[in-house]
Design a protein around this motif. Structure first.
Motif, short mmCIF file in Angstrom:
data_model
loop_
_atom_site.label_atom_id
_atom_site.label_comp_id
_atom_site.label_asym_id
_atom_site.label_seq_id
_atom_site.Cartn_x
_atom_site.Cartn_y
_atom_site.Cartn_z
N ILE A 205 -5.42 9.54 17.62
CA ILE A 205 -5.19 10.23 16.56
C ILE A 205 -6.80 10.44 16.17
N GLU A 206 -7.55 10.14 16.14
CA GLU A 206 -9.23 10.20 15.81
C GLU A 206 -9.74 10.50 17.07
N THR A 207 -10.00 10.77 17.75
CA THR A 207 -10.02 11.41 19.07
C THR A 207 -9.59 12.58 18.82
N VAL A 208 -8.25 13.02 18.26
CA VAL A 208 -7.86 14.40 18.05
C VAL A 208 -8.29 15.26 17.78
N GLN A 209 -8.38 14.27 16.09
CA GLN A 209 -9.36 15.20 15.34
C GLN A 209 -10.35 15.25 15.06
N ILE A 210 -10.84 14.57 15.98
CA ILE A 210 -12.49 14.45 16.58
C ILE A 210 -12.35 16.21 17.83
N ASN A 211 -11.80 16.49 18.60
CA ASN A 211 -11.18 17.36 19.09
C ASN A 211 -11.55 18.46 18.90
N GLN A 212 -9.84 18.81 17.58
CA GLN A 212 -9.66 19.89 16.94
C GLN A 212 -11.69 19.77 15.79
N SER A 213 -11.70 19.26 14.84
CA SER A 213 -13.15 19.39 14.30
C SER A 213 -13.91 20.64 15.14
N LEU A 214 -14.30 19.92 16.32
CA LEU A 214 -15.22 20.14 17.60
C LEU A 214 -14.82 21.70 18.01
N GLN A 215 -13.44 21.92 18.18
CA GLN A 215 -12.87 22.68 18.71
C GLN A 215 -13.62 23.78 17.74
N LEU A 216 -13.01 23.76 16.22
CA LEU A 216 -13.24 24.44 14.50
C LEU A 216 -14.89 25.26 15.18
N GLU A 217 -15.58 23.65 16.00
CA GLU A 217 -17.44 24.23 14.98
C GLU A 217 -16.83 25.07 16.24
N ILE A 218 -17.31 24.56 17.06
CA ILE A 218 -17.74 25.67 18.38
C ILE A 218 -17.07 26.67 18.05
N LYS A 219 -15.85 27.86 17.31
CA LYS A 219 -15.00 28.69 17.07
C LYS A 219 -15.75 29.11 16.01
N ARG A 220 -16.49 28.73 15.02
CA ARG A 220 -17.52 28.62 14.38
C ARG A 220 -18.67 29.02 14.44
N ARG A 221 -19.17 28.62 15.46
CA ARG A 221 -20.61 28.53 16.31
C ARG A 221 -20.41 30.16 16.39
#
Length: 393
Positions: A205-221
């Motif tokens: 779950i922690e890995t999934v959340q980190i991946n989701q955060s990274l995806q959101l950060e990539i999208k934001r960038r």
């Protein structure tokens, strides 16, 4: 971080998440695997129950005792197989553990019948009980607490059965300690397994959340990159290309003219009496006029055409692959549509007109300034002639 630590805290005695919501989420996550493992364990259990009936037949023959034992075995096997079918359709029963616990306790209860029908194999039955006690922890998926309750029931039931057979106190004490051994081993093995599985789930779950955060950060960038690109290339008020960008596009189109001999026309647009609009209706209305004119250019021109804001109330239009005659037709259509445009301001309507100057780019033009300078002459002539017209230069 502290909330996440509390959320995934584990009970060292139960082998479960302390937080009930997290425990339910985990059970739903592993539900499919739990059901598959449970069905296999139940089918093996039912097969062994019926298979060992052969030993009863060899010892008892077709006697009443055999029929009682075989009936008990068949009933247990039917109950177990029926549950294996039901649990496939209702997988929640596997993770809940209540029905599994009831099946295990019933299986033990029917097993106790052997102590009375075949008192000659008490020692063998105790050995089978040892296997059963460790099996309910290791092979049958269930909550550790539930398995422990079934094990306690199995130990008490076994001791009670051999006590009814007039076993001595020493035999009862020895049997108790023997039965406790697989129970303790099974408990700690199941506890370790459950804790390990839930720790893996927490990491997943922690890995999934980190991946989701990274995806959101990539999208934001990416969105920020697009926004920065728009800011660098477009006019913030009208959304048209700014001077820096349309000059770059002009150089690209000029290279095409020189290399391939293609045609390119440029038009300078100046809104008529724009200062009067600002003075009479205010700058908000003036800005609305500029935005409405820009939108008209976007809606009317081709995708390959280039519209930019030159400054103030002036605009630049680049028409690739368009000669002067075709450009005049396009610009005249723009002038007519612009003349029909109305900007509503409170109770008043503001009409818009503009003067257009069109010129064709030649190989001799070194830069866009040369072309604009030529178009400006036509623009001045158009204004002197009464405005709201298209001038060819």
């Amino acid at each position: 971080m502290e909330k996440e630590t509390v959320r995934y805290a584990l009970s060292a005695r139960r082998g479960e998440f302390v937080d009930q919501e997290t425990e339910r989420a985990y059970c739903e996550h592993v539900e499919g695997i739990t059901v598959r493992h449970l069905i296999v364990a139940l089918r093996v259990w039912a097969f062994l129950l019926v298979g060992f009936g052969w030993l009863d037949y060899l010892a008892l023959g077709l006697s009443d005792g055999f029929y009682h034992l075989m009936g008990s075995r068949l009933f247990s096997a039917l109950m177990i197989l029926s549950f294996s079918v039901v649990v496939r359709r209702l997988p929640r029963l596997a993770s809940d553990g209540g029905v599994v616990t009831l099946i295990e306790a019933t299986g033990f209860l029917l097993f106790f019948l052997i102590y009375f029908v075949r008192p000659d194999i008490v020692t063998w039955n105790i050995g089978v009980s040892l296997i059963l006690l460790i099996s309910i922890f290791i092979f049958i998926p269930n909550r550790v607490v539930n398995s422990s309750l079934v094990a306690i029931f199995g130990i008490i039931g076994t001791l009670y059965c051999i006590w009814l057979r007039d076993a001595s106190s020493a035999t009862l004490v020895g049997t108790f300690f023997i039965l406790c051994l697989p129970t303790i081993i099974g408990y700690f093995a199941a506890l370790r397994l459950n804790l390990g599985q839930r720790q893996q789930y927490a990491l997943f779950i922690e890995t999934v959340q980190i991946n989701q955060s990274l995806q959101l950060e990539i999208k934001r960038r990416e969105e920020l990159e697009v926004e920065l690109k728009l800011q660098a290339t477009t006019d913030p008020l009208t959304g048209l290309f700014n001077r820096r960008h349309y000059e770059m596009l002009f150089r690209r189109e000029l290279e095409r003219v020189r290399r391939h001999g293609s045609e390119l026309s440029l038009c300078v647009v100046d809104l008529d009496y724009f200062k009067r609009i600002n003075d009479q209706y205010g700058h908000d209305v003036g800005d609305q006029v500029l935005k409405q004119v820009a939108q008209l250019f976007i809606d009317t021109l081709r995708h390959s055409d280039i519209a930019g804001r030159f400054g103030g109330e002036e605009f630049i239009l680049l028409l690739p692959d368009t000669g002067i005659e075709s450009a005049l037709l396009v610009v005249e259509r723009l002038r007519t549509r612009l003349q029909e445009e109305v900007v509503e301001s409170e109770d008043e309507k503001v009409s818009i007109t503009a003067t257009f100057a069109v010129t064709e780019v030649s190989n001799d033009d070194a830069a866009i300034e040369d072309v604009i300078r030529r178009a400006d002459k036509g623009l001045y002539e158009g204004k002197a002639a009464g405005r709201n017209r298209v001038m060819a230069v």
